[in-house]
Each structure stands twice: as C-alpha cells, then as structure tokens.
Design an enzyme around this catalytic site. Sequence first.
Site, PDB file in Angstrom:
ATOM      1  N   SER A 154       0.119   9.912   3.026  1.00 32.49           N
ATOM      2  CA  SER A 154      -0.327   8.636   2.468  1.00 32.49           C
ATOM      3  C   SER A 154      -0.065   8.638   0.960  1.00 32.49           C
ATOM      4  O   SER A 154      -0.445   9.561   0.254  1.00 32.49           O
ATOM      5  CB  SER A 154      -1.826   8.435   2.738  1.00 32.49           C
ATOM      6  OG  SER A 154      -2.284   7.237   2.174  1.00 32.49           O
ATOM      7  N   GLY A 155       0.609   7.588   0.488  1.00 34.92           N
ATOM      8  CA  GLY A 155       0.940   7.500  -0.928  1.00 34.92           C
ATOM      9  C   GLY A 155       2.281   8.079  -1.287  1.00 34.92           C
ATOM     10  O   GLY A 155       2.649   8.118  -2.460  1.00 34.92           O
ATOM     11  N   THR A 159       6.056   2.823   2.852  1.00 34.83           N
ATOM     12  CA  THR A 159       6.153   1.363   2.987  1.00 34.83           C
ATOM     13  C   THR A 159       7.276   0.803   2.125  1.00 34.83           C
ATOM     14  O   THR A 159       8.041  -0.065   2.558  1.00 34.83           O
ATOM     15  CB  THR A 159       4.811   0.709   2.609  1.00 34.83           C
ATOM     16  OG1 THR A 159       3.793   1.172   3.514  1.00 34.83           O
ATOM     17  CG2 THR A 159       4.897  -0.805   2.695  1.00 34.83           C
ATOM     18  N   ASN A 203      -3.610   5.996  -2.548  1.00 33.88           N
ATOM     19  CA  ASN A 203      -2.503   5.044  -2.570  1.00 33.88           C
ATOM     20  C   ASN A 203      -3.065   3.647  -2.803  1.00 33.88           C
ATOM     21  O   ASN A 203      -3.985   3.224  -2.116  1.00 33.88           O
ATOM     22  CB  ASN A 203      -1.752   5.112  -1.230  1.00 33.88           C
ATOM     23  CG  ASN A 203      -0.501   4.264  -1.209  1.00 33.88           C
ATOM     24  OD1 ASN A 203      -0.131   3.677  -2.214  1.00 33.88           O
ATOM     25  ND2 ASN A 203       0.146   4.192  -0.070  1.00 33.88           N
ATOM     26  N   SER A 206      -1.845   1.318   0.632  1.00 34.98           N
ATOM     27  CA  SER A 206      -1.754   2.176   1.817  1.00 34.98           C
ATOM     28  C   SER A 206      -1.736   1.333   3.090  1.00 34.98           C
ATOM     29  O   SER A 206      -2.575   0.457   3.285  1.00 34.98           O
ATOM     30  CB  SER A 206      -2.945   3.137   1.852  1.00 34.98           C
ATOM     31  OG  SER A 206      -2.914   3.912   3.029  1.00 34.98           O
ATOM     32  N   SER A 207      -0.753   1.594   3.958  1.00 30.35           N
ATOM     33  CA  SER A 207      -0.700   0.905   5.249  1.00 30.35           C
ATOM     34  C   SER A 207      -1.798   1.454   6.142  1.00 30.35           C
ATOM     35  O   SER A 207      -1.816   2.640   6.452  1.00 30.35           O
ATOM     36  CB  SER A 207       0.665   1.117   5.909  1.00 30.35           C
ATOM     37  OG  SER A 207       1.689   0.572   5.130  1.00 30.35           O
ATOM     38  N   GLY A 429       0.743   8.069   7.300  1.00 29.80           N
ATOM     39  CA  GLY A 429       1.025   9.480   7.104  1.00 29.80           C
ATOM     40  C   GLY A 429      -0.157  10.346   7.504  1.00 29.80           C
ATOM     41  O   GLY A 429      -1.266   9.868   7.760  1.00 29.80           O
ATOM     42  N   GLU A 431      -3.330  12.449   7.329  1.00 30.29           N
ATOM     43  CA  GLU A 431      -4.469  12.224   6.437  1.00 30.29           C
ATOM     44  C   GLU A 431      -5.555  13.278   6.632  1.00 30.29           C
ATOM     45  O   GLU A 431      -5.812  13.719   7.751  1.00 30.29           O
ATOM     46  CB  GLU A 431      -5.103  10.842   6.701  1.00 30.29           C
ATOM     47  CG  GLU A 431      -4.272   9.675   6.218  1.00 30.29           C
ATOM     48  CD  GLU A 431      -5.021   8.357   6.315  1.00 30.29           C
ATOM     49  OE1 GLU A 431      -4.546   7.375   5.744  1.00 30.29           O
ATOM     50  OE2 GLU A 431      -6.086   8.308   6.960  1.00 30.29           O
TER      51      GLU A 431
END
Length: 844
Positions: A154-155, A159, A203, A206-207, A429, A431
């Site tokens: 994540s981050g 995306t 992030n 973040s999605s 991602g 986590e």
Amino acid sequence: YNRVWIPDNEEVWQSAEITKNYKAGDHFLHVQLEDGTELNYPVDPAALPPLRNPDILVGENDLTALSYLHEPAVLHNLKVRFVESKLIYTYSGIILVAINPYKQLPIYGDAIIHAYSGQNMGDMDPHIFAVAEEAYKQMARNNKNQSIIVSGESGAGKTVSARYTMRYFATVSKSSSNAHVEDKVLASNPITEAVGNAKTTRNDNSSRFGKYTEISFDQSYQIIGANMRTYLLEKSRVVFQSENERNYHIFYQLCASAMQPEFKHLKLGSAEEFNYTRMGGSTVIEGVDDRANMLETQKTFALLGLKVDFQMDVFKMLAAILHLGNVEVTAVGDERASISLEDKHLNIFCELLDLNCNKMAQWLCHRKIITTSETVIKPMTRAQAVNARDALAKKIYSHLFDFVVERINQALQYPGKQHTFIGVLDIYGFETFDVNSFEQFCINYANEKLQQQFNLHVFKLEQEEYMKEDIPWTLIDFYDNQPVIDLIEAKMGILELLDEECLLPHGTDENWLQKLYNNFVNKNALFEKPRMSNTSFIVQHFADKVEYKCEGFLEKNRDTVHEVLIEILKESKFHLCANFFQDNPVSVSPFSSTISIKSARPVLKSPNKQLRMTVGNKFRSSLSLLMVTLNATTPHYVRCIKPNDEKLPFEFDSKRVAQQLRACGVLETIRISAQSYPSRWTYIEFFSRYSILMTQQELSINDKKQICKTVLQRLIQDHNQYQFGRTKIFFRAGQVAYLEKLRSDKLRHACITIQKSVRGWLQRKKFLRIKQAATIIQQYFRGQRTVRQAITARTLKETWAAIIIQKYCRGYLVRRLFQLIHVATITIQAYTRGFLARKKYRKV
C-alpha cells in the site's frame, strides 16, 4: 575485483574494499569500509561475502545485465538509479520494478507515449509505457489476451501505474469514430477513486477495493469499450477510521461543496461536523483540493453520460449516510436504547431517502426475532443499536458503490464484438497494521493468490517447460506459498471454519478462534498463537508474519442487516433506495440496479444458501475467477516499490526496499532470468516469422526444423545464446530483439529496394514524358526557325534586287536630270555667249 558487500544493520549491505589477500582457511577478511574504518570481518569459507560489480555496470537498465546477481547488487543498482539519476523504472528480466518517487515527474506526456509506441521492450529506457506497448504488441501479433498485473505494498504507486497504463492504451489505439470511447474508459478512474479510495497512514490515495479492468479491442485493435470487476470494498471504513486516516474521498468532496447552490438541499456542512468523516482526526490532505476534485468527479460523470439527475441521486444517498452517522442513540438503562423523533439528522436522513421516520427510529433500537412458533420484538442495548445503525450505513454505501460501478460498465458497453482484451489489475497491496481485522485478512489472502500466480508463471511453468523440452536446466529453489493458501482456503481451513461458525445461531468470534487454535497450533508451522493474547492469531504470509485480531470476523463475514430495516428501505418512494433493496430488482427507472441483499433471518434460509452468501466465500469465488482469467492471458508484471514510509521524494530506505524485494519475487526472477531462456518460439512460429532471413539454399531443405537450426547457427554465432528443444527454440534475453532487428533491417532493405525501383520507374516515366514533350517543342521550334530562315533569304534577295533596281533607277533618273540640266545649261550658255558676243560686236 577487490570490493565486497558485507551486512549492515542500518543500510542492510555496506561496501568494503579488501586490503589483504584472502587465503583458504583464513577466518577473517581484512577490509576497509568507505568511511575509512578498517575491519576484520569474520567469514565462513563456504559462504564468502558477495562481490561488488565494477562501476561501469552500476546503473544498468536491466538488473539481469549485472555481472554479479545478488541482493546487495540489486539494492545498490536501484539506489543509484533512483537517488542519483532520478530514474524510477528498472527492468528485472520480465518484471518492471517501479519505485514511487512521491513527486510529479514530466515523463508521462503524449510525446513520451508516441516515443514508446512501436518500440521493442528494451530499445528505450525502462518505463510503464514500455510494458504497455509490449502487451499491446503481443496482443496484436498473437491475437491473444493480455494482462498487466500491478502489485506492491500500500502506497507503492499501484493505482498511478494502472492509470498510466490505461492512458497509454487510450492514446495509441484511438478509434476513428466520434464515440470518444477512450475518454470514457479513462473517465472511469476519477469516479472509482472518489468512491473507492481513501487516505490511510501509508498512502494518501489508497485503493480500498480491488479492480480488474478489461479494455476491449476490435479486429483493428482499437478500443471499443471496457468492463470493470471489483473486489472486496472495505465497507468498515464508512463507519470507522483509524487515527490520521480519512473516509472515502467522495464524502469530503461533497462536504467541501456543501455551500454550492445545487447541494443546499442535502443540508451538509464541513467534514468536521459528521462522525463518519472526522473520526480519524484528519479531514484534509495536504496539497489536495476536495472542492476541485468534486468538480472533476462531476465532469467525469457527465463524460460517461450519467446525467445531473443521476448524480444528484447518488449525492443524496451519500449525504443520507453522513446524516445517519450523526443520529444520536441514547441508553435507557442497561438493556435498552432509544432515538428521539426530534433528532435533526434522523429527520434529514428520512427526508432524503423518503422513509418513515417513526419506523426508522423504532427499528434501529429493536430487532424482530422470528421462530417457527412466534415473533418476538426485542429491544437492543445502545451498543447493539449503534452497530445496527453502522451496519445499515455500510450496506447502503456498498450497494451504492456496486451501483455506480454497474452504471460505469453500462456506459462503457460496446455494440460490436470483442476481438481481444487487455486486463489491468489494480488490487490492494499486502497490509499489516497495529490492529489487523477481517479486511486485512482478505487483502493478504488475495495477495497470496497473486503471488502464487506469479510463482506459477515465472518459476514453476518456466522450469517445467525446460524439462518438457529436454533443455539442460538447473532447478532454482523459490518460496512456494501454496501451504499458506491451503491453510486459508482448503477444507477445514480458516475460511471454512469461519463460515461454519457463521452458520451457528450463537456463533462467536471467540469460539471460532478456539477452533483455529485446536486445529492448527503445533500442527501447522504457518499458524501461531500469540504468547500474550487469547483474542488473536498469527499467519506466516509470503511477505511477513501478520497478527489478526478475531473481533468482528463473524459479523463482517455474515454482513447482515436486520430484516425490518430492509423492509423500511424497500417502502421508500425514493426510487434509487427502494430499488437497491428489492429481492428481485426490476428496471422501474433509468437508475435500476440488480443488486440483492442477504437477509438476517438464518432460520428461514437453507444452510447451503447462507454459506454461499458469506463475504469470505464470495471473495474466495471471485478470486478464483480472477485467477482463471489471469491464467488464460499472457501476464506482464509491474512490481511497485515503496522507497520510504514518510512519503519523502527520492528518499531511499534500504531496509524497507530490501524487505519488499525479498517478498515480491524480484530477486528470484533475477536469478532465473540470468540462467534461463525467457523467449521461446515454436519451430513453425520461428519459420513463419523469420523465413525472410533465410537463403534460397536453406529454404530448399524439406525439414523446417532443420532449416531453423541451420539459419540460427548462421545468424547467432554464440551457440550458448539459444537452445533447441523438442518443439520450441529457447533464446537468452536480448536474442529475439536481435533477430527482430535483423528482420527489420532486411525488410527495410527490401522496402528501400522496392522504393528505389518504383521511384526509378516513376522518374524514367516522367523523364520520357518530358523528353517527348521537349522533342515536340524542338520539332516545332526548328520548323519555325527553318521557315523563318527561308523567309529571311528571300527577303535579302528581294532587298538586294530592290537596291540594284533602285540604284539603276536612281542613276537613270539622275542621268536624265543631269542631261536635261546639261542641255539646258549649254543652251543657256549658248544663248548667253551669243548675246554677249553680239553685244560686244555691236559695241565694237
């Protein structure tokens, strides 16, 4: 080379120069660090420190081009490219490693897109556009579907990478029609990011859901439409955010626009006024203008053909959720709760969704229990009522999210037949947080499946292919995560035990956790019980150990809302709300949805149906379908790396990067790419593609397999660069590009020859036409000149004759005149002399 890498606590690896020759049997290596410190480094003769590459190789585009391939070399190469050269992309064999720069870079313009269009991968600097071009080219060349799998923490920038990939396809495959399909495909991104992305501690964008976008192409390989599949929206974020986190962007965009005239009827205020948006204590993101983003969201809605009325219906649902979160639930004793009918936010909520306020106030605080013999209405405690309120808010938002995605897909539908597609996967991602719940468990489970797919493609299938083709090959060990997947999804695994507990009327998180302890502790090495906790469990994932807190697992897996609340929503006169919650939705309006909801009455439903409807089971099924889709395509991998946790531009934290490199398979790919033959062609494919490079003597051989062997031995002198299998030819990295260059050169030479002949023929034809015209002109000119010359001679003769005639005439006339004058003169003289003589005579 006299430089090596030695382990370091801060930088992971540190460069050192050997100051004294090492002899077999020595227990120490005498080295000098870069800061001048001398050190006696203890060594094991069986595992000496890795050697450092010469400086000329540092900064290579492709990590597999390094002389020494190991973790410190890879880490150093990435650091040099990222920190010193400000280059964020690097190849690692078939993988593109993308490091998030946390800064806008001018490397994504249309000019860059056109520069990469038509180029072979490796001809230019590594770039996300190069991967996109390779996928597009393979789709066009082989008529096979492609997938681009973007993964990372994540981050790490997944995306953004997926967004630029889609933009590349939209630019290079523009259709000639006026439908602007490409613009619509790109317009789906701001909308899905607004309703599905949020700020987390790692992030700012973040999605919080997974997305697989299939971009469809026709036979001319132009975009004709797209379709989007989504996975596991993090619904709990609607009602709860951790410290320094935000809810979904769309809520803050709406609050930032609350004072605009078109939103006055929603009766909103700033984000600080609502429980669901202020919980994380961070309502703004530095450098982000929520009001401007709202305008962008509205603009993209319109671009997709979603009218203002539709948008206002969506915003009305969002505003209703915010007001629902502010409904005050008060405790009446220990066993009961109540909601005032005068509650401002309750009345606004009911007004927006056109609901019965009395019923909603009652049934948020009571539940109806239906048995085979009677119906019991039971009051709820304040905590239960708050949970019921939050469950309703989550349910409304999840239906709204699915509905928006459904309408986007309708807007991206295409009338023609899909010829091929390229799928772009942008999924959460891996986590791990201080507190990890059901959502993190599902997210990490999805990453396990993706890692397995990567393993299968890059490692297992690679090695099995060589064995099947009788190619000499040394097996490479790699981390196979099938055991942890079995722990999660196999029979009597974590998910099945969770579903089983959800079936029980009195099932609890604690009972389910105890079953996990009984089944896996000391029996499965990948499962652990924390020493200091009886409410958590630990799973050893491919990337890291993660501790999950069992609280809320059953409730989130069941994902139920009390039946009476659903009935109230069904009675709404607001068509969007009523249609969401129909058992069998029908198209009663342009905004109809086909989403159904799961009832909260387990006693009236068959166990099998209830089991199918659990979130974990549905997620497992959708993941399996995704894997089937990915395995049926040619995958292309983009591994996104997060360089630091502080989101600082071009700052490189070696520990964090090394951790990610170990987890995502990049190091194993380097080893396998260096030793293997990544490109492979069947003999028929090779013959069809490269017959242009074959001589007439070679083509006269009847056996095509032998022709391929003969021509390859002539074209590539180093026989170590390829291997002949039973049905395929295997090439080292770069050799196919070399053959493609030879083929392009041959085609270019043939093209030049054809052009030369055609141009010569055209010039000769033009010359002959000019020559003929010149001859005709000369003919007429000469004739005219001849005529003119003939006329001139006659004139000269006539002139000369005229002069002669004139001469004689003039002479005759002059002589005649002279004679007359002469006669006259003589006559006059005679008379004069006679007169004078007579006069003199008389005088005398």
